[in-house]
Design an enzyme around this catalytic site. Structure first.
Site: not given
Ligand code: FDA
Length: 317
Positions: A138, A189
């Site tokens: 990560d 990733r």
């Molecule tokens: P965004 O935040 O724009 O969200 C899009 C939509 O997703 C929202 O409108 C909502 O519907 C849904 N959503 C997102 N987060 C939610 C929550 N907490 N609760 C409910 N609904 C939610 N970061 C990092 O810094 N280092 C890492 O190693 C990782 N590893 C990682 C692995 C995996 C498998 C995922 C999916 C994410 C990560 N992350 C991470 C976290 C990533 O950087 C980010 O903070 C979150 O995924 C939220 O961003 P989205 O891309 O989902 O978009």
């Protein structure tokens, strides 16, 4: 504003100690965490596998302060790898280098990583290696970006091919990092980034982060990257980005099983299932363990609606 407050609280020991004792907080965290014990995690992955999804197990923990804690965390990973093998579930593991002692000593984290990678190799049968014998590092806050990438590079130079890394689209530096990783033929990733970073090094506006995410994904899907063996895992719940990736990979002739989508346990389960049913490779990140507080705070920071939901229930309690 709310995001900053929760990211600040994720490091606050007093709030942590108070909150972790509230029964409702634990119940609320369970939405994002499979449970405290390895059996809970295995059970959650079994359900995901039954729905056609893969997993990556994360034994929660970060920023350990002693070599003993780091070695204990590594031992827990060796244990879960054995359990993955004996239970037959399809999951690899995700680790944080500060959980393995990076704050204490680079060589300690390196040695811990090597033991985990050796074990992963041992338990992942060659045909299934990709699914079970792989370890993702990560990416944590920007203090660790360079050190994490350096350690990843060192592991690759030592001959470990079952290790992958993470790139955060909010960092300006990420285009250069992705270019370097493409040369290495890395398994990457790509996520937006979950930590509090200053505007000097990271895009403050969501729209810019999203545009950068697409620019970086384009690089990972480029013919040059693919020729070098790069594998892309797009970690997002953002429907706009997911739709873009579906269109782009179709246009480029990239099969649905030649890259993967990744999402977090408990978030957009509907979308996870739909993508799997559509034939996309879908992997769910499944955290488990007792150290759920900082992970839980980062999930609250991402979405104000989560906080209102919890506040309402706390008042009821
Ligand atoms: P965004 O935040 O724009 O969200 C899009 C939509 O997703 C929202 O409108 C909502 O519907 C849904 N959503 C997102 N987060 C939610 C929550 N907490 N609760 C409910 N609904 C939610 N970061 C990092 O810094 N280092 C890492 O190693 C990782 N590893 C990682 C692995 C995996 C498998 C995922 C999916 C994410 C990560 N992350 C991470 C976290 C990533 O950087 C980010 O903070 C979150 O995924 C939220 O961003 P989205 O891309 O989902 O978009």
């Amino acid at each position: 504003m709310m995001r900053d407050a929760f990211l600040y609280l994720s490091h606050n020991r007093q709030v942590r100690d108070a909150l972790m004792h509230l029964p409702f907080a634990e119940t609320a965290a369970r939405r994002f965490v499979a449970g405290e014990e390895p059996e809970d995690a295995i059970c959650a992955v079994r359900d995901l596998n039954a729905g056609g999804m893969l997993a990556s197990l994360d034994h929660l923990g970060e920023n350990v302060t002693s070599a003993e804690q780091a070695r204990a965390a590594a031992a827990d990973y060796l244990d879960i790898l054995d359990r993955i093998a004996s239970s037959g579930i399809q999951s690899h593991v995700s680790v944080k280098l500060t959980q393995l002692g990076l704050d204490i000593d680079h060589d300690l984290a390196l040695a811990d990583m090597r033991s985990i990678l050796d074990k992963a190799r041992q338990v992942g049968t060659p045909s299934l290696r990709f699914r079970t014998g792989f370890v993702r590092i990560d990416m944590e806050g920007s203090d660790y970006t360079q050190r994490t990438l350096d350690l990843y590079r060192e592991l690759r130079a030592l001959g470990y091919d079952n290790v992958g890394v993470v790139i955060q689209a909010y960092l300006y530096r990420s285009q250069k990092d992705v270019a370097d990783l493409i040369e290495l033929g890395a398994n990457v990733r790509l996520c937006k980034g979950a930590y509090k970073e200053p505007p000097e090094i990271a895009f403050p506006r969501k729209r810019d982060v999203d545009d950068h995410f697409i620019a970086l994904a384009r690089m990972l899907f480029s013919p040059e990257a693919r020729a070098r063996g790069v594998y892309a895992a797009l970690a997002t719940h953002d429907v706009r980005l997911i739709d873009w990736a579906k269109r782009h990979t179709a246009e480029q002739g990239i099969g649905r099983d030649q890259f993967e989508f990744q999402m977090l346990y408990g978030i957009r389960r509907d979308l996870q299932r739909t993508l799997a049913l559509e034939g996309y490779r879908m992997r769910v990140y499944v955290p488990y363990g007792k150290e759920w507080y900082p992970y839980f705070m980062r999930r609250l920071a991402e979405r104000p609606a989560n906080v209102f939901f919890i506040a309402r229930n706390l008042l009821k309690e």
